[in-house]
Scaffold this active site. Structure first.
Site, PDB file in Angstrom:
ATOM      1  N   LYS A 131       1.011  -1.052   0.114  1.00  0.00           N
ATOM      2  CA  LYS A 131      -0.018   0.059  -0.071  1.00  0.00           C
ATOM      3  C   LYS A 131       0.837   1.301  -0.125  1.00  0.00           C
ATOM      4  O   LYS A 131       2.097   1.146   0.476  1.00  0.00           O
ATOM      5  CB  LYS A 131      -1.068  -0.231   1.217  1.00  0.00           C
ATOM      6  CG  LYS A 131      -1.854  -1.250   1.154  1.00  0.00           C
ATOM      7  CD  LYS A 131      -2.969  -1.024   0.253  1.00  0.00           C
ATOM      8  CE  LYS A 131      -3.838  -2.250   0.111  1.00  0.00           C
ATOM      9  NZ  LYS A 131      -3.394  -3.537  -0.325  1.00  0.00           N
ATOM     10  N   ASP A 132       0.200   2.388  -0.506  1.00  0.00           N
ATOM     11  CA  ASP A 132       0.992   3.760  -0.457  1.00  0.00           C
ATOM     12  C   ASP A 132       1.474   4.071   0.896  1.00  0.00           C
ATOM     13  O   ASP A 132       1.230   3.755   1.726  1.00  0.00           O
ATOM     14  CB  ASP A 132      -0.215   4.754  -0.971  1.00  0.00           C
ATOM     15  CG  ASP A 132      -0.702   4.562  -2.213  1.00  0.00           C
ATOM     16  OD1 ASP A 132       0.265   4.904  -3.302  1.00  0.00           O
ATOM     17  OD2 ASP A 132      -1.705   4.012  -2.365  1.00  0.00           O
ATOM     18  N   LYS A 133       2.541   4.846   0.661  1.00  0.00           N
ATOM     19  CA  LYS A 133       3.139   5.475   1.807  1.00  0.00           C
ATOM     20  C   LYS A 133       2.397   6.626   2.338  1.00  0.00           C
ATOM     21  O   LYS A 133       2.076   6.709   3.279  1.00  0.00           O
ATOM     22  CB  LYS A 133       4.554   5.759   1.553  1.00  0.00           C
ATOM     23  CG  LYS A 133       5.258   6.561   2.815  1.00  0.00           C
ATOM     24  CD  LYS A 133       6.773   6.850   2.809  1.00  0.00           C
ATOM     25  CE  LYS A 133       7.380   7.413   3.881  1.00  0.00           C
ATOM     26  NZ  LYS A 133       8.822   7.961   3.718  1.00  0.00           N
ATOM     27  N   GLN A 154       4.615   4.934  -7.054  1.00  0.00           N
ATOM     28  CA  GLN A 154       5.070   4.131  -5.870  1.00  0.00           C
ATOM     29  C   GLN A 154       5.626   2.891  -6.317  1.00  0.00           C
ATOM     30  O   GLN A 154       6.466   2.201  -5.358  1.00  0.00           O
ATOM     31  CB  GLN A 154       4.023   3.973  -4.982  1.00  0.00           C
ATOM     32  CG  GLN A 154       2.633   3.665  -5.420  1.00  0.00           C
ATOM     33  CD  GLN A 154       1.675   4.466  -6.137  1.00  0.00           C
ATOM     34  OE1 GLN A 154       2.009   5.363  -6.820  1.00  0.00           O
ATOM     35  NE2 GLN A 154       0.476   4.436  -5.696  1.00  0.00           N
TER      36      GLN A 154
END
Length: 658
Positions: free
Chosen positions: A299-301, A394
């Site tokens: 998942k995204d940061k 990402q």
């Protein structure tokens, strides 16, 4: 997005500008599980730990015993005959068309055939889902029917979903006896009728019979006993199912080796943390390796994200003890419960996104009512026409000075030294990890750099520890890469292949028509996996008759088991790989135990369940100051299939990088 070909748009609306991720609260990602439910759900349908444990116990029973109740089997030589308890012919419905449906059964037949023709290395990651079966009795029937029809497959239940993959026990036995005998034996084992027997074909080799005895004792010693019998100068092995309650008088190899792993599942909520960084924090606190954690997707940061995870060797009670410590690191754990196996990458339906786009402005000049019309047209266009299914920034580490695909290219070229230097290249900032990387870059002293590296940077510490132990030459760098978990090593190879896919998608749309043309690859069936049997090469007649649509076109991720388009795009792949020095690349790095079979990715993606509204995003007024000007913003929610990127979808809507 950095590609060597200009990125493409699928719609011609005007778009607008704006910014996201000014705050993590404006970018929320919620994983959607295989049953279509958000993983942060708190509704009554959520399983309690006791219910989950019961579900896991059912799965463990199936895996341990291979099947539940079975018909009685008549003892025969070299095979078994299915009978009811009264001796009549078995009438239970083994019609997989009825149990699974024609399309899934046909796909299962192709999957089973593909496994038989694959190498052992390729078989490891091949798996197929048969669907979700809420009724326990229905699941039992599916298990029985699949194993009866395809003894070389094993069936696994995850909650109500049943998946199939190769049975390693069948593979091992089929190396000792014929596949026909192995199939008959596994049907005998599946029946699990106490007191019944199975006899293998005569075997004159004592050493070979010993190997068979050892395999049966090791894998099925609790269920059966074996003995060699001689008759008319021929010796054969007979296997007899143990009677109920009768235990083996001596411990088998299986008893000595048996060890049940502990797995605990949970939902992780994290904020402003990468998935692998969060795992490093938790692994260090729990005293386990990062490889003991498994997840369905990264998942995204710069977001608030919810995702399912499983940790090995840690009990729910032990995990609960660490919850408050994790919260101080920006992580919250919920729905902690025992499970029976780790998660697998890709075992999710998709992700739900709640986004807030601030500072909304048209690219041209228009009034507020016109802005609302502009947004409406943009959202509807993307719902209708979709967007190019690029990998988002990402995927490559957009905050890093050295992106992951460059590391992957060095690994594919087996240039271990360069790969290590790229991996340990410092980024911007004066934090401890960058100081440690700068120290290594300037001195090459892995021991001193390790002392500077923060404890939670597990990947970097593993690498530096191995470099200190084995040295920084080509061999030492190779062993340093081996010190990282397999999932982390292969991540960099996948990053390179993703970069190439992005470039291929741009080239395809900039060079060929926006419709399927001769030589394109399309999905041939609704069941989609990574096998060649599921893709079809478009013919000239099919192009002329518009048999397929652009949404069915797929492009290959490079690997050793994919076919490439049979038009100029296929030639582009060859030239592009050669340009990077990978013209003869087999996408296998034996020294690092890495293999990239490749897969197929749809050219287009589409948002689902889309909602939006214009909102005022101006800040709260400060006491004594004039109220700020009204600042329009866009609240946008939608679902995407797994491996699709919200930033890429938003880019298509806005017609610019958000």
């Amino acid at each position: 997005m950095e590609t060597r070909c200009l990125p493409c748009f699928m719609s011609d609306h005007e778009g607008f500008s704006g910014s996201i991720k000014n705050s993590t609260k404006g970018f929320v990602v919620i994983e959607i599980d295989l049953h279509g439910r958000p993983v942060n759900r708190t509704d009554p349908l959520e399983q309690t730990p006791a219910a989950q444990q019961s579900s896991n116990k059912e799965e463990e029973d199936i895996r341990a015993n291979l099947r539940t109740e079975k018909p009685v089997l008549r003892e025969v030589t070299g095979g078994v005959t299915d009978l009811n308890a009264d001796g009549s012919v078995l009438t239970e419905d083994f019609d997989l068309n009825v149990l699974l449906g024609c399309s899934v059964n046909e796909a299962l037949e192709e999957f089973a055939g593909k496994l038989l023709g694959c190498s052992e290395e390729q078989k490891k990651d091949l798996e197929m889902t048969l669907g979700t079966f809420p009724d326990k009795q229905q699941r039992a029937s599916v298990h029985r029917a699949v194993r009866h029809s395809y003894p070389h497959l094993m069936t696994v239940t995850n909650q109500a979903e049943i998946s199939v993959r190769e049975d390693p026990d069948f593979r091992e036995l089929s190396k000792l006896v014929s596949e026909e005998e192995a199939e008959d034996f596994f049907r005998f084992i599946d029946a699990k009728v106490h007191g019944s027997a199975f006899t293998f074909c005569p075997d004159d080799s004592k050493s070979h019979r010993t190997s068979v005895h050892h395999f049966l004792s090791r894998r099925f010693g609790k269920l059966v006993e074996t003995k060699s019998f001689s008759e008319q100068d021929k010796t054969a092995i007979t296997v007899r199912m143990r009677e109920k309650g009768r235990q083996s008088k001596k411990r088998t190899v299986m008893d000595c080796e048996e060890q049940v792993d502990t797995y605990t599942g949970f939902t992780l909520k994290k904020e402003n943390l990468e998935t692998l960084e969060a795992i490093s924090y938790m692994a260090a606190a729990l005293g386990v390796l990062p490889s003991d954690f498994s997840y369905a997707g990264i998942k995204d940061k710069r977001a608030i994200t919810f995702q399912s995870m499983v940790v090995k060797k840690i009990s729910p009670e032990r995990l609960l003890e660490k919850v408050s410590e994790f919260e101080r690191r920006g992580m919250q754990l919920s729905n902690i419960h025992p499970v029976s196996e780790p998660l697998r990458l890709g075992r999710l339906q998709g992700n739900h996104f709640d986004l807030l786009v601030r500072d909304l402005k048209p690219h041209g000049k228009c009034s507020s009512p016109e802005l609302e019309e502009l947004v409406s047209k943009a959202v509807k266009n993307v719902q209708t026409h979709g967007f190019v299914n690029y990998y988002g920034p990402q995927r490559f580490g957009n905050s890093q000075s050295v992106q992951a695909d460059r590391v992957g290219l060095a690994l594919l070229k087996e240039d271990m030294n360069t790969a290590v230097k790229l991996f340990l290249s410092p980024e911007e900032g004066e934090d401890l990890q960058n100081k440690a990387k700068w120290h290594f870059l300037n001195t090459g002293n892995a021991k001193e750099s390790l002392a500077l590296m923060p404890a939670y940077k597990a990947r970097e510490r593993l690498m530096l520890r191995a470099l200190h132990r084995y040295g920084s030459n080509q061999e030492g760098c190779g062993r340093a890469w081996l010190s990282l978990p397999h999932g982390m090593r292969v991540f960099y190879l996948h990053a390179y292949c993703s970069r190439l896919w992005n470039e291929a998608a741009s080239y395809r749309l900039n060079t060929l028509a926006h419709r399927p043309v001769q030589g394109d690859l399309v999905w041939a069936r609704p069941w989609q996996d990574t096998s060649d049997t599921q893709v079809h090469v478009v013919t000239s007649a099919e192009e002329r008759d518009s048999v397929f649509s652009l949404k069915q076109v797929v492009l290959p991720m490079p690997g050793n088991s994919v076919k490439y388009p049979e038009n100029i795009l296929g030639k582009w792949y060859q030239d592009r790989l050669a340009q990077d020095g990978l013209g003869l690349c087999r996408f296998r790095i034996t020294s690092l135990k890495l293999n990239v079979p490749g897969c197929y990715r749809p050219l287009l993606a589409y948002p689902h369940n889309t909602t939006y509204s214009l909102v005022d995003t101006s800040e709260e007024p400060v006491t004594g100051q004039s109220p700020p000007h009204s600042t329009p913003g866009l609240k946008l929610s939608f679902d995407l299939d797994s491996s699709c990127y919200a930033t890429v979808c938003l880019r298509e809507i806005m017609k610019c990088d958000p």
